[in-house]
Enzyme design. Sequence first.
Site, PDB file in Angstrom:
ATOM      1  N   HIS A   1      22.175   8.162 -20.316  1.00  0.00           N
ATOM      2  CA  HIS A   1      21.378   8.518 -21.484  1.00  0.00           C
ATOM      3  C   HIS A   1      21.456   7.397 -22.506  1.00  0.00           C
ATOM      4  O   HIS A   1      22.457   6.683 -22.589  1.00  0.00           O
ATOM      5  CB  HIS A   1      21.868   9.831 -22.099  1.00  0.00           C
ATOM      6  CG  HIS A   1      20.949  10.399 -23.116  1.00  0.00           C
ATOM      7  ND1 HIS A   1      21.047  10.093 -24.465  1.00  0.00           N
ATOM      8  CD2 HIS A   1      19.878  11.229 -23.001  1.00  0.00           C
ATOM      9  CE1 HIS A   1      20.086  10.723 -25.121  1.00  0.00           C
ATOM     10  NE2 HIS A   1      19.369  11.409 -24.264  1.00  0.00           N
TER      11      HIS A   1
ATOM     12  N   ASP B   1      18.468  16.632 -17.634  1.00  0.00           N
ATOM     13  CA  ASP B   1      17.584  16.730 -16.473  1.00  0.00           C
ATOM     14  C   ASP B   1      18.345  16.989 -15.181  1.00  0.00           C
ATOM     15  O   ASP B   1      17.751  17.406 -14.180  1.00  0.00           O
ATOM     16  CB  ASP B   1      16.762  15.445 -16.314  1.00  0.00           C
ATOM     17  CG  ASP B   1      15.779  15.231 -17.447  1.00  0.00           C
ATOM     18  OD1 ASP B   1      15.214  16.232 -17.921  1.00  0.00           O
ATOM     19  OD2 ASP B   1      15.581  14.082 -17.865  1.00  0.00           O
TER      20      ASP B   1
END
Length: 466
Positions: A337, A396
């Site tokens: 991320h 996700d």
Amino acid sequence: MTEKLEYNEYNRKVAETLSNLERYGGEAMKIDPKLFQEYDVKRGLRDSNGKGVLTGLTEVSDVNGYAMNAQGKKVPCDGQLFYQGYDVRDLVKGTADRRYGFEEISYLLLFGELPSEEQMDAFLDVLDSFTELPDEFTRDIIMKAPSDNMMNSLQRCVLSLYSYDDHPEELTFQNVLSQSLNMIAKMPLLAVYSYRTYCYYRKGKNLIIRNPEKGLSLAENLLQMLHEDGKYSELEAKVLDVALILHAEHGGGNNSTFTTHVITSTGTDSYSAIAASLGSLKGPKHGGANLKAQNMFENIKANIQDWENEDEIRTYLTRMLDKEVFDHAGLIYGMGHAVYTVSDPRCVILKEYAKKLAIEKGREDEFALYDRLERIGGECIAAKRNLVKPVCANVDFYSGFVYTMLGLPKELYTPLFATARISGWCSHRIEELVNSNKIIRPAYKYVGHHKEYTELYQRDQWIDNP
């Protein structure tokens, strides 16, 4: 016969022209990569360390992936996410026993504070009043020219709502707030009805349009409208409610929310602004990433024989990073991320609920595989790229698995993200309107060359097969 030959010759010339345009035009548009460094261009609005360039201020949410040590240096830490100052972990925990968790968080995002019982009841009544589509909207808008991608359908539907608004251009707080609540309430219907229409026209399935029920939460209505029998368990509704909360907001710098700010700064209407944000979220590098991750997991499940064999898992993930398998992109989707380092709080929370749902569905073995993939995937990426800081799974990673257990179709993965994130978009839109009267306009440096105009007959022709 002559007409057919002429038609084919015309098509051949068109194809040849397009090929030349692509070949020469593509080359002409390329910019020397060294120039970006020479002019210190913040590509992707990020500095050389990958940190986002500061372009605005917000109070809607805060995203943290680092802490400061005693020496004043940044060190990786467990990720933190705050909505209007409240830790998202406390918000999820606080709404765990209530049906309307997402609605409560939407109130928080829009108004800046958590509602009282009286305020919450009034808020639900307002949302209920908007949970209907205009007369003939389903037939005239949703069912006309259906799209293969539900995000495009959502964009068209949202833009069409402009025509049913008596004051679409009015930018007063009260009117924009009303428009925001209208879109938040209608988004589940637009997504589900677009999907049902797609199934009817593209897959030859029966057309099933189930109306939302008054008194149900947004998560409950999504499940009852999507499930063919209209049934769902209490845990299913709560897991979807939590997923919506976790996707509702994530700072002002993510691509779709920044798009909301950019478009809003022009003074345009709410429907145009949200349609633009939907276009941003559709991209596979943004909201479409959850579908990419789920496709990857299906590939992994099909190619790893023993889900408990960590050596086999490690070997396959390494081959994936070496671009030998799956999509040959060299990526493990759902890992890493831009802000979070040690952990993504959204992923941590969703993982807890994924485990509960896996037990209810009898899919513990599958959950255990995801758990191994998360740990081994981080190790493989760190080893392959010689990283010092840790690599964590992002939201996700488990969202696709959760959606499959909820019986939700892949076509709606990203639209469900949009159904949640619209609360955040609308909050940022209001914040932009209240605080800024300046259009957002970053600069681009011209690095081309000025040229003298030449007459058409004097210009060089394309050279075949250069």
